[in-house]
Enzyme design. Structure first.
Site, PDB file in Angstrom:
ATOM      1  N   LYS A 229       0.959  -1.184   0.014  1.00  0.00           N
ATOM      2  CA  LYS A 229      -0.065  -0.169   0.077  1.00  0.00           C
ATOM      3  C   LYS A 229       0.904   1.245   0.168  1.00  0.00           C
ATOM      4  O   LYS A 229       2.127   1.497   0.611  1.00  0.00           O
ATOM      5  CB  LYS A 229      -0.975   0.072   1.279  1.00  0.00           C
ATOM      6  CG  LYS A 229      -1.826  -1.081   1.454  1.00  0.00           C
ATOM      7  CD  LYS A 229      -2.655  -0.742   2.571  1.00  0.00           C
ATOM      8  CE  LYS A 229      -3.489  -2.214   2.893  1.00  0.00           C
ATOM      9  NZ  LYS A 229      -4.896  -2.108   1.986  1.00  0.00           N
TER      10      LYS A 229
ATOM     11  N   ARG B 144      -9.979 -11.704   2.310  1.00  0.00           N
ATOM     12  CA  ARG B 144     -10.742 -12.829   1.800  1.00  0.00           C
ATOM     13  C   ARG B 144     -10.089 -13.960   1.944  1.00  0.00           C
ATOM     14  O   ARG B 144     -10.813 -14.933   1.851  1.00  0.00           O
ATOM     15  CB  ARG B 144     -11.400 -12.345   0.499  1.00  0.00           C
ATOM     16  CG  ARG B 144     -10.183 -12.375  -0.675  1.00  0.00           C
ATOM     17  CD  ARG B 144     -10.667 -11.609  -1.723  1.00  0.00           C
ATOM     18  NE  ARG B 144     -10.887 -10.353  -1.613  1.00  0.00           N
ATOM     19  CZ  ARG B 144     -11.382  -9.093  -2.571  1.00  0.00           C
ATOM     20  NH1 ARG B 144     -11.700  -9.750  -3.692  1.00  0.00           N
ATOM     21  NH2 ARG B 144     -11.340  -8.030  -2.276  1.00  0.00           N
TER      22      ARG B 144
END
Length: 466
Positions: A245, A319
């Site tokens: 990020k 996820r």
């Protein structure tokens, strides 16, 4: 002073008969009657200050000796669509030190809870910044129930607010163990070689961190009662992995375990009230870090469910760990699975920070969740599990890709990915939440927030509360 010394004390209610200053709650419709009931001096004082019953307005009224005798607090129009039912949560930060009681609260229990939620401050690293005003329990409410909910909310907020240097996978486990001990629940933790073999996605996501990944499995309640499983994403910190990020996007990544905090807070409420359920809480706890053994874009990983997963982006790690936990959850054939995660920026773009996205294929569950959100003033918004978008997760080398590779429908494709790992459970709900209050609102101080925890308790209490 140690950090432990500065841990905040969960706000509690004073006894209903405590000596206290009345706080008269005034709506646009009741202001005339309230004015008429004030003694002449107080009425003139309120008029001189220009008090109007708009939402959040406050006036302190003196007695004959100059001491505080009454408080006027405006609710505005309680029938308006924009009315904030937690507005009483502003009062602890506005009032001076002392004991107070509420008059004319539309919902006394909800008002007391809003007060306690608004009294919360995160004080682990510095002390003395919390409100000093205390509330006497309104007559007729279940004060113990209100305090339990407020304490569970404070627990979850503390977990999210604690920075990642003091809240890694081991500390998430410690919090779950403490909760289990307090309620007489059983707890098992899987890590190391067993984790790598049985939960390969959880292991892969956490392998690059020196802080070992693990699966936390808490169980509570009689086995012959309805089975409810809560699954919470416990990413203690998310660098994004090798798809790192930008620095600005990492600033709040201590909150990436907000799903785990919401699940633990909801579990605290359920166990504290003794609901007639067999509760299971599954938390895959990891840190998504970077090192030589980090999982890579393009890797193909096995999963507990037997599906192979191509890694399209290492920053879609939540996820992955939820997938293994959901496969475990479904194997027990529970009556209901709810999962919680700070999963996608797409949900925030669609609904903003205050409104978690909710996904389910079951219409009955959707209606129940919507009603529970309304009753608990803990709202969500249902979004579609649009089946044709599942093709966006197709992979040329594996059973499924963990991302769609395109800019569209990110929250929906994430929910569809998770659904692949619990396909047989009819009542499966997925919450994609933010887990953070960007600014202070009534009852919701800036910082970590256990969105959907109170909704979950309201849902389960309505179903299984007897």
């Amino acid at each position: 002073m140690t950090q432990a010394d500065t841990q905040p004390t969960t706000p509690t209610l004073l006894p209903a008969d405590a000596q206290s200053v009345p706080v008269t709650l005034v709506t646009t419709g009741s202001w005339g009657d309230v004015q008429g009931a004030l003694d002449p001096a107080q009425r003139r004082f309120a008029e001189a200050l220009g008090f109007k019953p708009k939402a959040g307005s406050l006036t302190l009224l003196p007695g004959p000796d100059g001491s505080l005798a009454r408080v006027l607090f405006g609710l505005g129009d309680t029938e308006a669509a924009a009315y904030d039912r937690l507005i009483i949560g502003k009062l602890p930060g506005l009032l001076p030190e002392g004991s107070f009681r509420l008059e004319h609260a539309p919902d006394p229990a909800e008002a007391a809870l809003a007060w306690l939620m608004g009294s919360y401050r995160f004080g682990r690293y510095r002390s003395g910044n919390g409100p000093k005003a205390r509330l006497a329990a309104p007559a007729g409410i279940d004060a113990g129930e209100v305090e339990r909910i407020a304490a569970a909310v404070a627990l979850g907020r503390d977990l999210i607010n604690t920075p990642a240097n003091d809240m890694g996978p081991a500390e998430i486990e410690a919090a779950a163990r403490s909760l289990a001990e307090r309620h007489g629940a059983a707890i098992a933790v899987t890590q190391g070689d067993v984790l790598a073999k049985e939960y390969p996605l959880i292991h892969a996501v956490g392998a690059a961190s020196p802080r070992a990944p693990r699966l936390i499995d808490l169980t509570w309640g009689p086995e012959d009662t309805p089975r409810v499983t809560l699954v919470g994403k416990g990413v203690a910190f998310d660098t994004g992995g090798l798809d790192i990020k930008p620095s600005a996007a990492m600033l709040l990544m201590k909150k990436d375990m907000g799903g785990a905090a919401a699940a633990l807070a909801a579990a605290d409420m359920v166990m504290g009230s003794g609901l007639k359920v067999r509760l299971r809480v599954l938390i895959p706890a990891v840190e998504n870090a970077i090192s030589g053994n980090a999982f890579r874009p393009g890797d193909v990983l096995p999963s507990r469910a037997g599906l192979s997963v191509e890694i399209g982006n290492t920053d879609a790690e939540g996820r992955l760990i939820l997938a293994d936990a959901l496969a475990l959850a479904e194997a027990e054939s529970p009556d209901l699975i709810l999962d919680y995660s700070t999963l996608t920026g797409a949900a925030r773009v669609a609904l903003g920070p205050d409104l978690p996205a909710f996904f389910t294929e079951d219409e009955g569950l959707a209606a129940s969740v919507a009603e529970a959100g309304r009753s608990a003033a803990d709202p969500v918004w249902r979004m579609p599990l649009h089946a044709p978008y599942a093709s966006l997760l197709d992979s040329k080398v594996a059973d499924i890709n963990n991302v769609s590779g395109g800019p569209f429908a990110g929250a929906i494709t994430a929910a569809l990915f998770l659904r692949r790992f619990a396909p047989k459970t009819k009542e499966h709900g997925h919450f994609d939440l933010y887990g953070w209050n960007p600014s202070t609102k009534p009852g919701r101080p800036e910082g970590g927030e256990v969105q959907t925890a109170r909704l979950t308790y309201a849902l389960l209490k309505a179903r299984y509360g007897g």
